[in-house]
Scaffold this motif. Structure first.
Motif, mmCIF file in Angstrom:
data_model
loop_
_atom_site.group_PDB
_atom_site.id
_atom_site.type_symbol
_atom_site.label_atom_id
_atom_site.label_comp_id
_atom_site.label_asym_id
_atom_site.label_seq_id
_atom_site.Cartn_x
_atom_site.Cartn_y
_atom_site.Cartn_z
ATOM 1 N N ILE A 189 0.830 -1.204 0.000
ATOM 2 C CA ILE A 189 0.000 0.000 0.000
ATOM 3 C C ILE A 189 0.864 1.254 0.000
ATOM 4 C CG2 ILE A 189 -1.494 1.378 1.530
ATOM 5 C CD1 ILE A 189 -3.081 -0.563 -0.029
ATOM 6 N N PHE A 209 1.515 -7.442 -2.768
ATOM 7 C CA PHE A 209 0.091 -7.787 -2.697
ATOM 8 C C PHE A 209 -0.109 -9.283 -2.954
ATOM 9 C CE2 PHE A 209 -0.964 -3.227 -4.184
ATOM 10 C CZ PHE A 209 -1.020 -2.783 -2.879
ATOM 11 N N ARG A 223 -6.252 -5.941 -3.903
ATOM 12 C CA ARG A 223 -5.358 -4.923 -4.479
ATOM 13 C C ARG A 223 -4.565 -5.465 -5.656
ATOM 14 N NH1 ARG A 223 -5.435 0.431 -2.424
ATOM 15 N NH2 ARG A 223 -6.781 0.368 -0.591
ATOM 16 N N THR A 299 -7.203 5.650 -2.887
ATOM 17 C CA THR A 299 -6.474 4.427 -2.520
ATOM 18 C C THR A 299 -5.028 4.714 -2.128
ATOM 19 O OG1 THR A 299 -5.882 4.043 -4.848
ATOM 20 C CG2 THR A 299 -7.883 2.984 -4.042
ATOM 21 N N ARG A 403 -5.824 -0.641 6.020
ATOM 22 C CA ARG A 403 -5.601 -0.768 4.587
ATOM 23 C C ARG A 403 -4.923 0.485 4.075
ATOM 24 N NH1 ARG A 403 -10.756 -3.136 1.549
ATOM 25 N NH2 ARG A 403 -10.785 -5.125 2.518
#
Length: 403
Positions: A189, A209, A223, A299, A403
């Motif tokens: 992330i 991911f 993701r 995101t 997240r």
């Protein structure tokens, strides 16, 4: 959170302990002869005595094990004071000292346990900088949970002057290498940037991911699927994206279920993406919240922190609503740069009105719908109110990772 519980013992503290450094009057020596076992043997016998409900004997044995430099013996003895199981009095400050000794003797989980106690601030006063230092020590000893938790501190700036996303990424990647699937996800992330990220960083993020997905972290599959859908960091492949969304959906990710359905009906057309980001606990600008959840199109790595930051800017006004401390469930949205549709649940009308007025002052560039339990006012009172709320709710839901 991928976390093994450290060995925990329970019982009563013997009146004279070498590890505690505290001396009190005792029964005559002939009635309590000192154990003669070696360190590891004392630890084993002490744990057996606890199981047989002989706490005095157990604690003399564990104390000797700790005095002889047995790291796990110190940790087990600390568990007695931390938990107060079997009628033993709790003594959390002494537990911290014993866990610290165990940590210095090389037991990584003891370092992490001290960090957790100092981070939570429930059994002993909160000390975020020291907590971070203990997590760093445990991480250096290859404790995956500690590396992951240190990453959370770096990411949010807790226990340090400012956020350090680069350091957080390294810590999450270290946790990932030690088998922590959510560490893989969080590292991905922080690296992934659809608009401005370099090709190498995005490709590295997609690999992380994938590792999270293979480690049974549904958000990693989600993701990875989004990257495949958009061709960022990997080749565009709608079929692969659909397969990954389905896998994440099977793992319990509701956003993935929705995306899988949208993709099925899209017939090649672009689909709109809105994801739910969660954190079990987060502190921004001194405001601590629990079970923060925001559904938003953004995101980027720090969107969840930004969603809280708008409300945290008005911490003083929120604290004034309940000076003695309160835990208040609040839901709000951001529209047109400001908070709207603020709802306060389970509070008396005066408190609810005051919190709502303060929260409506929040500003953010995000478009999001959020909910969280805010800890406001005096810290100890707020934690007590949170504990009462938690005990009243049943059953408790498992917490998702940030997240």
């Amino acid at each position: 959170m991928d976390r093994r519980l450290p060995p925990v013992a329970a019982g009563l503290l013997w009146a004279v302990t070498a590890c505690s450094g505290r001396t009190q009057a005792t029964a005559p020596a002939e009635l309590q002869p000192p154990p003669l076992c070696e360190a590891s043997e004392c630890n084993s016998q002490g744990m057996q005595a606890l199981g047989l409900q002989r706490p005095d004997e157990a604690l003399r044995l564990l104390d000797r094990a700790c005095s002889l430099g047995h790291a796990i013996g110190c940790s087990n003895l600390a568990g007695v004071y931390r938990g107060g199981v079997g009628g033993a009095p709790k003594d959390p400050p002494r537990a911290v000292g014993l866990y610290d000794r165990s940590c210095r003797l090389g037991f990584a989980e003891a370092c992490a346990t001290v960090g957790t106690m100092l981070s939570e601030g429930t059994a002993v006063p909160a000390d975020p900088p020291r907590a971070l230092g203990m997590f760093e020590q445990a991480c250096a000893k290859q404790d995956a949970f500690a590396c992951f938790t240190a990453g959370l501190f770096y990411e949010t700036g807790r226990g340090m002057p400012a956020r350090d996303p680069a350091r957080a990424t390294r810590s999450f990647e270290q946790a990932c290498g030690l088998g922590h699937a959510t560490g893989c996800f969080n590292a991905g992330i922080l690296l992934y940037d659809e608009a401005a990220g370099g090709a190498g960083e995005n490709a590295r993020a997609v690999e992380l991911f994938a590792r999270a997905c293979d480690g049974a972290q549904p958000a990693g599959c989600l993701r990875q699927g989004l990257a495949a859908l958009r061709g960022v960091g990997t080749a565009a492949d709608a079929n692969k994206a659909a397969s990954l969304f389905a896998r994440a959906c099977e793992g319990g990710d509701g956003d993935a279920c929705g995306l899988a359905e949208q993709l099925k009906k899209s017939r090649g057309r672009k689909i709109e993406v809105a994801l739910t980001s969660r954190a079990p606990a987060l502190t921004m600008a001194g405001l601590t919240v629990h079970e923060l959840s925001c559904r938003m199109a953004q995101t980027d790595p720090l969107a969840l922190a930004e969603a809280l930051e708008g409300v945290a800017a008005h911490k003083a006004a929120l604290d004034a609503c309940a000076p003695a401390g309160a835990a208040v469930a609040v839901a709000w949205t951001y529209r047109g740069g400001r908070a709207a549709l603020v709802r306060v649940d389970g509070a008396d009308p005066r408190l609810a009105g005051c919190v709502r007025k303060a929260a409506l002052r929040a500003r953010s560039s995000l478009s999001a719908s959020c909910a969280a339990t805010l800890l406001i006012g005096e810290a100890a009172g707020a934690r007590k109110a949170l504990a009462e709320r938690s005990s009243a709710s049943s059953p408790a839901r498992p917490l998702a990772q940030a997240r």
